[in-house]
Design an enzyme around this catalytic site. Structure first.
Site, mmCIF file in Angstrom:
data_model
loop_
_atom_site.group_PDB
_atom_site.id
_atom_site.type_symbol
_atom_site.label_atom_id
_atom_site.label_comp_id
_atom_site.label_asym_id
_atom_site.label_seq_id
_atom_site.Cartn_x
_atom_site.Cartn_y
_atom_site.Cartn_z
ATOM 1 N N PRO A 9 10.267 -12.689 -82.732
ATOM 2 C CA PRO A 9 9.257 -11.989 -81.904
ATOM 3 C C PRO A 9 9.733 -11.404 -80.686
ATOM 4 C CG PRO A 9 8.955 -14.111 -82.207
ATOM 5 C CD PRO A 9 10.131 -13.635 -82.916
ATOM 6 N N ASN A 10 9.231 -10.232 -80.174
ATOM 7 C CA ASN A 10 9.188 -9.900 -78.961
ATOM 8 C C ASN A 10 10.599 -8.704 -78.493
ATOM 9 O OD1 ASN A 10 6.533 -10.162 -77.789
ATOM 10 N ND2 ASN A 10 7.338 -12.542 -77.769
ATOM 11 N N ARG A 17 11.625 -4.626 -70.653
ATOM 12 C CA ARG A 17 11.184 -5.683 -69.734
ATOM 13 C C ARG A 17 12.171 -6.671 -69.613
ATOM 14 N NH1 ARG A 17 5.403 -5.336 -69.155
ATOM 15 N NH2 ARG A 17 4.487 -4.043 -70.487
ATOM 16 N N TYR A 22 17.649 -10.459 -70.134
ATOM 17 C CA TYR A 22 18.033 -9.967 -71.574
ATOM 18 C C TYR A 22 18.751 -8.732 -71.646
ATOM 19 C CZ TYR A 22 14.356 -13.476 -73.004
ATOM 20 O OH TYR A 22 13.753 -14.633 -72.962
ATOM 21 N N ASN A 73 18.543 -13.916 -84.638
ATOM 22 C CA ASN A 73 17.920 -14.423 -83.326
ATOM 23 C C ASN A 73 16.599 -14.588 -83.441
ATOM 24 O OD1 ASN A 73 16.754 -14.843 -80.916
ATOM 25 N ND2 ASN A 73 18.010 -12.899 -79.739
ATOM 26 N N ALA A 76 11.547 -16.924 -79.878
ATOM 27 C CA ALA A 76 10.974 -18.283 -79.650
ATOM 28 C C ALA A 76 10.625 -18.988 -80.627
ATOM 29 C CB ALA A 76 9.421 -17.652 -78.876
ATOM 30 N N HIS A 79 12.389 -22.416 -81.125
ATOM 31 C CA HIS A 79 11.808 -23.575 -80.541
ATOM 32 C C HIS A 79 10.720 -24.161 -81.339
ATOM 33 C CE1 HIS A 79 14.866 -22.032 -77.887
ATOM 34 N NE2 HIS A 79 13.850 -20.987 -77.459
ATOM 35 N N ASP A 86 13.074 -24.403 -92.746
ATOM 36 C CA ASP A 86 13.029 -24.784 -94.263
ATOM 37 C C ASP A 86 13.300 -23.550 -95.034
ATOM 38 O OD1 ASP A 86 12.014 -27.344 -93.718
ATOM 39 O OD2 ASP A 86 10.027 -26.825 -94.015
ATOM 40 N N GLU A 97 23.202 -18.582 -85.863
ATOM 41 C CA GLU A 97 21.953 -18.252 -84.788
ATOM 42 C C GLU A 97 22.695 -17.692 -83.687
ATOM 43 O OE1 GLU A 97 20.266 -22.134 -83.647
ATOM 44 O OE2 GLU A 97 19.266 -21.478 -82.217
ATOM 45 N N HIS A 99 21.788 -16.025 -79.690
ATOM 46 C CA HIS A 99 20.638 -15.754 -78.493
ATOM 47 C C HIS A 99 21.441 -14.688 -77.632
ATOM 48 C CE1 HIS A 99 17.748 -18.418 -80.151
ATOM 49 N NE2 HIS A 99 18.756 -19.465 -80.230
ATOM 50 N N LEU A 100 20.675 -13.976 -77.024
ATOM 51 C CA LEU A 100 20.938 -13.297 -75.737
ATOM 52 C C LEU A 100 21.371 -14.215 -74.650
ATOM 53 C CD1 LEU A 100 18.400 -10.501 -76.334
ATOM 54 C CD2 LEU A 100 20.896 -9.891 -76.348
ATOM 55 N N SER A 101 20.461 -14.833 -74.312
ATOM 56 C CA SER A 101 20.590 -15.734 -72.989
ATOM 57 C C SER A 101 21.202 -17.190 -73.457
ATOM 58 C CB SER A 101 19.032 -16.012 -72.459
ATOM 59 O OG SER A 101 18.348 -16.587 -73.346
ATOM 60 N N ARG A 106 18.334 -22.762 -69.440
ATOM 61 C CA ARG A 106 16.723 -22.246 -69.089
ATOM 62 C C ARG A 106 15.865 -23.586 -69.134
ATOM 63 N NH1 ARG A 106 15.442 -17.057 -72.198
ATOM 64 N NH2 ARG A 106 13.806 -16.988 -70.725
ATOM 65 N N ARG A 110 13.527 -24.764 -73.956
ATOM 66 C CA ARG A 110 14.360 -23.626 -74.900
ATOM 67 C C ARG A 110 15.615 -24.639 -75.171
ATOM 68 N NH1 ARG A 110 12.175 -18.635 -74.045
ATOM 69 N NH2 ARG A 110 10.936 -18.604 -72.062
HETATM 70 O O1 CA2 Z 1 17.917 -15.496 -75.373
HETATM 71 C C1 CA2 Z 1 17.335 -15.145 -76.656
HETATM 72 O O2 CA2 Z 1 17.838 -14.273 -77.241
HETATM 73 C C2 CA2 Z 1 16.108 -15.779 -77.050
HETATM 74 O O3 CA2 Z 1 16.241 -15.998 -78.352
HETATM 75 C C3 CA2 Z 1 14.983 -14.567 -76.462
HETATM 76 C C4 CA2 Z 1 13.769 -15.166 -76.651
HETATM 77 C C5 CA2 Z 1 13.404 -16.620 -76.123
HETATM 78 O O4 CA2 Z 1 12.115 -17.123 -76.482
HETATM 79 C C6 CA2 Z 1 14.334 -17.495 -76.521
HETATM 80 O O5 CA2 Z 1 14.233 -18.756 -75.901
HETATM 81 C C7 CA2 Z 1 15.843 -17.147 -76.262
HETATM 82 C C8 CA2 Z 1 12.663 -14.264 -76.048
HETATM 83 C C9 CA2 Z 1 12.553 -13.106 -76.810
HETATM 84 C C10 CA2 Z 1 11.800 -11.990 -75.878
HETATM 85 O O6 CA2 Z 1 12.457 -10.882 -75.667
HETATM 86 C C11 CA2 Z 1 11.786 -10.071 -74.487
HETATM 87 C C12 CA2 Z 1 12.726 -8.834 -74.374
HETATM 88 C C13 CA2 Z 1 12.233 -8.009 -73.372
HETATM 89 C C14 CA2 Z 1 11.181 -8.434 -72.608
HETATM 90 C C15 CA2 Z 1 10.361 -9.540 -72.927
HETATM 91 C C16 CA2 Z 1 10.712 -10.318 -74.061
#
Ligand code: CA2
Length: 150
Positions: A9-10, A17, A22, A73, A76, A79, A86, A97, A99-101, A106, A110
């Site tokens: 998601p997102n 943003r 990211y 990836n 959210a 977590h 499952d 798995e 993650h960008l960050s 953080r 997380r």
């Molecule tokens: O670092 C990552 O890849 C995360 O999976 C990104 C998730 C975050 O909840 C994880 O803790 C770490 C959030 C993805 C939301 O992506 C956005 C991108 C642009 C603007 C807002 C959100």
């Protein structure tokens, strides 16, 4: 070799943003890099993004017999989602798995991943390179024929 790449998601908002967290690359740009890498390596990659937990679960279930590996990836859902965990276990498809960050630098909430314990491994903190590193890792893992716990 067929690999399924899943974005949670997102992640469709990438590049629009929160570039400080990211990066500036859009999801389309990241997907282009993934496809270029896959073509160079002779790997078939399919890429999907969903904001819905159940849709991601369904795609993991449907991957059985079609894909040898998954790179995900979970965003959210990393977590929160026992359902995704499952699904990965029951599919039995080796999963990495990504993650960008760096989730461990953080907020404390997380630092817990429901996915890591059933994944082959995790790549966290290399921006969009995390996907390519994750792909390299899963392909290498599959080529070596290592047994998987997931
Ligand atoms: O670092 C990552 O890849 C995360 O999976 C990104 C998730 C975050 O909840 C994880 O803790 C770490 C959030 C993805 C939301 O992506 C956005 C991108 C642009 C603007 C807002 C959100």
């Amino acid at each position: 070799m067929r690999i399924l790449v899943l974005h949670g998601p997102n992640l469709n908002l990438l590049g629009i943003r929160e570039p400080q967290l990211y990066g500036t690359a859009s999801l389309d740009e990241i997907n282009k890099r993934i496809m270029q890498w896959a073509n160079r390596e002779g790997i078939e990659a399919d890429i999907r993004q969903s904001n819905l937990e159940g849709e991601l679960v369904t795609w993991i279930q449907e991957a059985i017999g079609r894909y040898q590996g998954i790179v995900i990836n979970p965003a959210a859902y990393t977590h929160t989602s026992i359902a995704l965990r499952d699904a990965i276990v029951s599919a039995g498809i080796p999963t990495v798995e990504v993650h960008l960050s760096n989730i461990y630098r953080r907020e404390p909430f997380r630092h817990q991943s429901f996915i890591a314990g059933v994944a082959v491994g995790q790549v966290s903190g290399f921006g969009s390179d995390s996907y390519l590193l994750g792909l390299q890792a899963i392909v290498e893992h599959l080529r070596k024929g290592r047994p998987s716990k997931s």
